[in-house]
Write a protein that holds these residues in place. Structure first.
Motif, mmCIF file in Angstrom:
data_model
loop_
_atom_site.group_PDB
_atom_site.id
_atom_site.type_symbol
_atom_site.label_atom_id
_atom_site.label_comp_id
_atom_site.label_asym_id
_atom_site.label_seq_id
_atom_site.Cartn_x
_atom_site.Cartn_y
_atom_site.Cartn_z
ATOM 1 N N UNK A 75 -5.220 5.874 19.753
ATOM 2 C CA UNK A 75 -4.960 6.342 18.390
ATOM 3 C C UNK A 75 -3.690 5.698 17.847
ATOM 4 N N UNK A 76 -2.659 5.607 18.700
ATOM 5 C CA UNK A 76 -1.407 4.987 18.251
ATOM 6 C C UNK A 76 -1.635 3.526 17.902
ATOM 7 N N UNK A 77 -2.446 2.834 18.725
ATOM 8 C CA UNK A 77 -2.709 1.421 18.441
ATOM 9 C C UNK A 77 -3.364 1.270 17.065
ATOM 10 N N UNK A 78 -4.349 2.124 16.801
ATOM 11 C CA UNK A 78 -5.064 2.016 15.519
ATOM 12 C C UNK A 78 -4.106 2.285 14.364
ATOM 13 N N UNK A 79 -3.362 3.373 14.472
ATOM 14 C CA UNK A 79 -2.530 3.768 13.334
ATOM 15 C C UNK A 79 -1.382 2.776 13.141
ATOM 16 N N UNK A 80 -0.715 2.407 14.239
ATOM 17 C CA UNK A 80 0.452 1.517 14.104
ATOM 18 C C UNK A 80 0.017 0.136 13.629
ATOM 19 N N UNK A 81 -0.976 -0.452 14.275
ATOM 20 C CA UNK A 81 -1.367 -1.812 13.885
ATOM 21 C C UNK A 81 -1.974 -1.816 12.493
ATOM 22 N N UNK A 82 -2.738 -0.768 12.157
ATOM 23 C CA UNK A 82 -3.285 -0.674 10.800
ATOM 24 C C UNK A 82 -2.163 -0.568 9.780
ATOM 25 N N UNK A 83 -1.168 0.267 10.082
ATOM 26 C CA UNK A 83 -0.052 0.431 9.147
ATOM 27 C C UNK A 83 0.734 -0.869 9.034
ATOM 28 N N UNK A 84 0.915 -1.582 10.158
ATOM 29 C CA UNK A 84 1.643 -2.854 10.109
ATOM 30 C C UNK A 84 0.898 -3.847 9.218
ATOM 31 N N UNK A 85 -0.425 -3.829 9.306
ATOM 32 C CA UNK A 85 -1.234 -4.713 8.460
ATOM 33 C C UNK A 85 -1.011 -4.383 6.985
ATOM 34 N N UNK A 86 -0.967 -3.086 6.669
ATOM 35 C CA UNK A 86 -0.726 -2.688 5.272
ATOM 36 C C UNK A 86 0.659 -3.161 4.831
ATOM 37 N N UNK A 87 1.657 -3.010 5.731
ATOM 38 C CA UNK A 87 3.004 -3.459 5.376
ATOM 39 C C UNK A 87 3.001 -4.960 5.108
ATOM 40 N N UNK A 88 2.289 -5.720 5.939
ATOM 41 C CA UNK A 88 2.245 -7.172 5.734
ATOM 42 C C UNK A 88 1.639 -7.486 4.360
#
Lengths: 472, 503
Positions: A75-88
């Motif tokens: 769950x952390x991988x999905x949320x963190x990497x997804x959020x990082x993608x949005x930040x990018x």
């Protein structure tokens, strides 16, 4: 013993992308820096794809029991990497063409990997290493603008981070000392017979470090300054992603490293949660600068999230509530930051006057995101709040849920203070504060707002993803 | 079918929102009227095909968030179908009334279409979370209507007060819902399942707390004394159509919540605390009437009479919870009267607020003392206003009488004192309406010195205004003269509800 690095592809992918970006940045000309951005996005996407594969497999510990790959880590991988993608995505218009464009993406990738690793850490020493990996790039991110406020904010962030890091390391040292092991399962069995004072000290000290990442009281001082001083994309990152790592790590630490009833951490968390949500809201009332307003709002949201940690040991409702709330919050909060990034000249609430006429779609996105942060249905944060309140009441902390309701009402006031001017006519004699930055930030804002609605309506699918038993 | 009626306006709103704003205002406003008319036609079709003795009809039960015990469960029975119908009637009336709107017509129409979906959806919802979703969205939608189309800076302050105050109510309500959810095994938010299970039977303090949370949440929305203070500013600053919807439909969310949720889901606690609701109802009735009497502002006066009328509803539903000294028939009569009163109040107060909007468009003032002798210039306006006022004070032959007569007949069996107090408030209401009519309509002509109509003209009702207001009063008269078509639908559901409360 499982030492298969294949299990860690979601953590390794962003790190590899960061290294590739660092190497490539040296010889790619400035006008082709989009390649760096593509590499960073590819790193996140590869990590997400690997996570999807990992979710199909069975959970297990890797590297001598120091790292757990289980539903919480996924769950952390999905949320963190997804959020990082949005930040990018939301950063493109701000950092494109900047001298330090490549550094921005490298630091985002490394800090994201650190945040995921904090959640997966099943060993106090791994946790501390992950804490450093998550923190140090974030200090750099805040200072990347190299103007006086950014430098000051970065220094403050760094000093507080170093202080709480040392406290956390001291606590970890004591716990490892009395238990003679650093793995969570080992601690859980060894600490049952350990001296109570030492265990209590260790737990409180480790909690202090985690609260720094979460942005909870009393370690919340860095949040408004860092968010105000950093560039908007960096602010969006530090407001959202370190929290995910801190809360996931707190969950695993309390429920898996401590014997039941050894220390009364739920009451500690309840007090911290109550103080965090109330302090964040009270301070947000007076803010006129939108980034500081979002900073205090993010503190109060951390308070709501800490409610899930409070009842972590009580029932199964809290775990899925925590992860669903984190996903919903990350998306909604990043949507609000994307709007701020799209209107870089609008620094205060008053600058947003006339936005509805000038940028109707963007104003709609801001409305959805801010009302979403309040918890208005049918956005995702509504379902998240419903779940977290339910878990809290079920866990026996009705007073905390009532306080959270009071805080939710209070928060509506300052979000509306921001929304109301957008509908007013624009005064003619003012400078143009509503000049748009570009298409990337705007499209990110639309996508985040739409995603926040979609995640709420599709909660039936998303909610169970945060559930699933953690490794014993 | 029910989902179609619910979501048709919102879907139309989304399509209209995608069209360019430079299209003529008339296009958007006429589209709204057309959609509202189609929706009303669909509801009439539902009504014709409805079997009053069949319980919930037109049900749809889909999985939404099964892990959280939340489903998309809708359906109507004799308690909700009349309210769905009155909602569609009022939105059509407001659409016709608003045909002259010039300020940002596209956004205005989209907001009202969205609100219609929310209002119909709330009455159709058979799941607590679904109910709450619509409950909360109605607040958001009405906030934007008041803040965006109200009367200037004061409207934004009133809108903020409305939003904050009713938002408190909605969140307290949510806590109550969570309490119900956790009490049920397995956990669920489904109203039908919870009604059957009665999960809080015999759970003394727990049930009391849950009922208190739900009752406070609903009482703020209704509103009853002492939670009514958001209502007058919201009404006096809102545009006419917004006021009509707020009073005619949104206030019913509170009272409907009592008959749909508080009474059947918490029957034991309801019986134990029925006296509280009876007292609150009687006090609201008298207090609302007395404060209305003191208002110099016509629109605020109508707003306070809403507090009075909603007090009757609370009195009726409270009386239905007292078993001692009553029989099922009188309790059922009280509930039937309460539901009829919701319908009747929606029609009559909607008409009165639209008429106050007519006044505002002419003279830019709601002050009773600013106006005099309007009957000379505008006989039709005077006549319609007089009929609406008489309907509101409960003259036989109009719907208000039927509703209040049933409430009082049903309550007096056990609650002589409270009923007597409430009946006395009718005299006050009659006095204040007659006094306002006499001052504004009779006497020598006098109009405010400033305002759109400063020249001394006071134009009579236009065709648009007449077509929006008069049908509301015709329906009210139809209920007043021949109420069986309505009561035949309500009575079986009221009997069923009384049976549930007496469990």
């Amino acid at each position: 013993m499982n030492e298969n690095p294949g299990a860690l592809v979601p953590e390794i992918a962003p790190v590899v992308a960061a290294i590739a970006a660092a190497v490539a940045a040296g010889w790619i000309p400035r006008r082709r820096q989009w390649i760096i951005r593509a590499v960073a996005a590819a790193g996140c996407l590869a990590g997400l794809a690997a996570t999807a594969l990992a979710m199909l497999g069975s959970p297990g510990r890797v590297f001598d029991g120091s790292y757990a790959v289980d539903p919480a880590t996924d769950a952390a991988r999905v949320v963190v990497l997804g959020a990082a993608l949005v930040v990018i995505c939301l950063s493109v218009d701000t950092v494109a063409g900047e001298r330090r464009e490549a550094e921005f993406y490298i630091l985002v990738l490394l800090a994201s990997a650190g945040a995921v690793a904090m959640v997966g850490a099943d060993d106090l020493l791994t946790l501390f290493a992950a804490y450093l990996l998550a923190s140090i790039p974030a200090y750099g991110l805040v200072g990347l603008t190299r103007d006086p406020t950014g430098t000051e904010a970065s220094l403050k962030y760094y000093l507080l981070g170093a202080l709480f890091g040392i406290v956390m390391l001291a606590g970890a040292t004591v716990l490892i000392g009395v238990a003679a092991t650093s793995t969570y399962p080992g601690l859980q069995s060894a600490l049952a017979g350990a001296p109570h004072t030492a265990v209590a000290f260790g737990v409180v000290a480790v909690t202090a470090g985690l609260l720094f990442k979460i942005g909870g009281v009393p370690a919340q001082f860095w949040v408004p300054d860092a968010i105000d001083g950093a560039s908007t994309p960096a602010a969006a990152f530090v407001a959202t992603i370190p929290k995910i790592g801190g809360l996931g790590a707190a969950w695993r630490f309390y429920t898996h490293a401590l014997p039941a009833h050894a220390v009364n951490w739920p009451i500690l968390m309840a007090v911290v949660a109550a103080a965090t949500m109330s302090l964040g809201n009270l301070a947000a009332f007076a803010q006129t600068n939108v980034k500081r307003l979002l900073a205090y709002s993010t503190i109060s949201q951390a308070g709501y999230l800490l409610m899930a940690i409070t009842v972590a040991g009580r029932n199964g409702l809290a775990q899925r509530a925590l992860w669903y709330y984190l996903a919903a919050y990350a998306l909604t909060n990043l949507g609000a930051f994307a709007v701020v990034a799209e209107l870089p000249a609008a620094r205060t609430i008053a600058d947003y006057r006339g936005m509805t006429r000038r940028h109707p779609a963007l104003a709609a996105a801001l409305t959805v995101c801010l009302l979403g942060l309040v918890g208005t249905p049918p956005t995702a944060v509504f379902i998240a709040k419903l779940e977290i309140f339910t878990a809290t009441i079920d866990g026996g902390y009705t007073w905390l849920a009532v306080l959270a309701v009071a805080n939710t009402v209070a928060s509506l006031y300052y979000y509306l203070r921001w929304l109301a001017p957008t509908f007013l006519a624009r005064p003619a004699d003012r400078r143009d504060a509503l000049a748009p930055a570009g298409t990337w930030s705007a499209v990110t804002a639309y996508a985040a707002a739409a995603g926040s609605l979609a995640l709420g309506i599709a909660a039936g699918v998303a909610l169970p993803l945060g559930a699933g038993r953690l490794l014993p | 079918m029910l989902s179609l009626i619910t979501f048709l306006p919102a879907a139309a709103g989304v399509i209209l929102a995608a069209l360019p704003a430079r299209l003529p205002a008339k296009f958007f406003l006429r589209a709204w009227v057309a959609v509202a008319a189609v929706d009303l036609a669909l509801v009439v079709a539902l009504w014709v095909a409805y079997n009053p003795h069949g319980g919930y009809a037109y049900g749809e039960n889909l999985r939404w968030i099964p892990d959280a015990g939340v489903g998309y469960h809708v359906g109507v029975d004799g308690l909700s179908l009349p309210l769905v119908a009155v909602t569609c009637v009022l939105f059509l009336a407001c659409g016709i009334y608003s045909l002259g709107e010039t300020r940002r017509p596209r956004t205005y129409v989209c907001l009202f279409l969205g609100l219609q979906t929310v209002c119909v959806g709330l009455f159709a919802a058979l799941d607590l979370v679904l109910f709450f979703v619509f409950f909360d969205l109605s607040i958001v939608g009405m906030y934007f209507v008041i803040a965006g189309w109200g009367h200037g800076e004061a409207a934004r302050a009133a809108a903020l007060k409305f939003f904050l105050y009713t938002f408190v109510g909605s969140l307290v309500l949510l806590l109550g819902f969570i309490g119900l959810y956790l009490a049920a095994k397995p956990h669920t938010f489904d109203i039908v399942v919870l009604t059957r299970a009665d999960p809080l039977a015999g759970r003394g303090a727990y049930a009391t707390v849950v009922l208190a949370a739900i009752a406070v949440g609903l009482a703020i929305k209704t509103p009853t004394v002492p939670f009514h203070t958001w209502l007058p500013p919201a009404h006096s600053e809102a545009p006419a159509a917004g006021s009509a919807i707020l009073a005619g439909v949104l206030l019913k969310f509170g009272t409907y919540g009592f008959v749909r949720i508080a009474m059947p889901l918490l029957p034991g606690a309801w019986r134990a605390y029925a006296l509280v609701f009876i007292i609150v109802g009687a006090v609201s009735a008298v207090y609302g009437a007395l404060v209305a009497l003191a208002q110099p502002n016509f629109k605020r006066m109508i707003a306070y009479t809403s507090v009075n009328h909603m007090g009757f509803v609370i009195l009726g539903v409270g009386a239905a919870g007292v078993l001692a000294g009553t029989d099922a028939q009188s309790r059922s009569l009280a509930v039937t009267g309460a539901v009829t009163q919701m319908v009747s109040h929606g029609l009559i107060t909607g008409a009165l607020f639209l008429l106050s909007g007519v006044l505002w468009e002419r003279t830019g003032s709601y002050q009773i003392d600013d106006h005099s002798g309007l009957a000379h210039r505008a006989p039709a306006f005077a006549g319609v206003t007089a009929v609406a006022a008489l309907a509101s004070l409960g003259i036989p032959g109009l719907s208000g009488f039927i509703a209040e007569f049933q409430i009082f007949t049903g309550s007096i069996a056990s609650q002589v004192a409270a009923t007597a107090v409430a009946v006395a408030s009718i005299v006050i209401t009659a006095g204040l309406f007659l006094r306002a009519l006499q001052r504004m309509l009779a006497g020598p002509l006098r109009l405010p010195a400033t305002g759109p109509d400063a020249g001394g003209r006071f134009a009579d009702l236009t065709a648009r205004e007449a077509v929006s207001v008069v049908p509301l009063l015709i329906v009210s008269a139809a209920i007043g003269v021949a109420p069986r078509w309505l009561l035949d639908v309500i009575e079986p559901a009221a009997r069923h509800l009384v049976g549930l409360v007496a469990r």
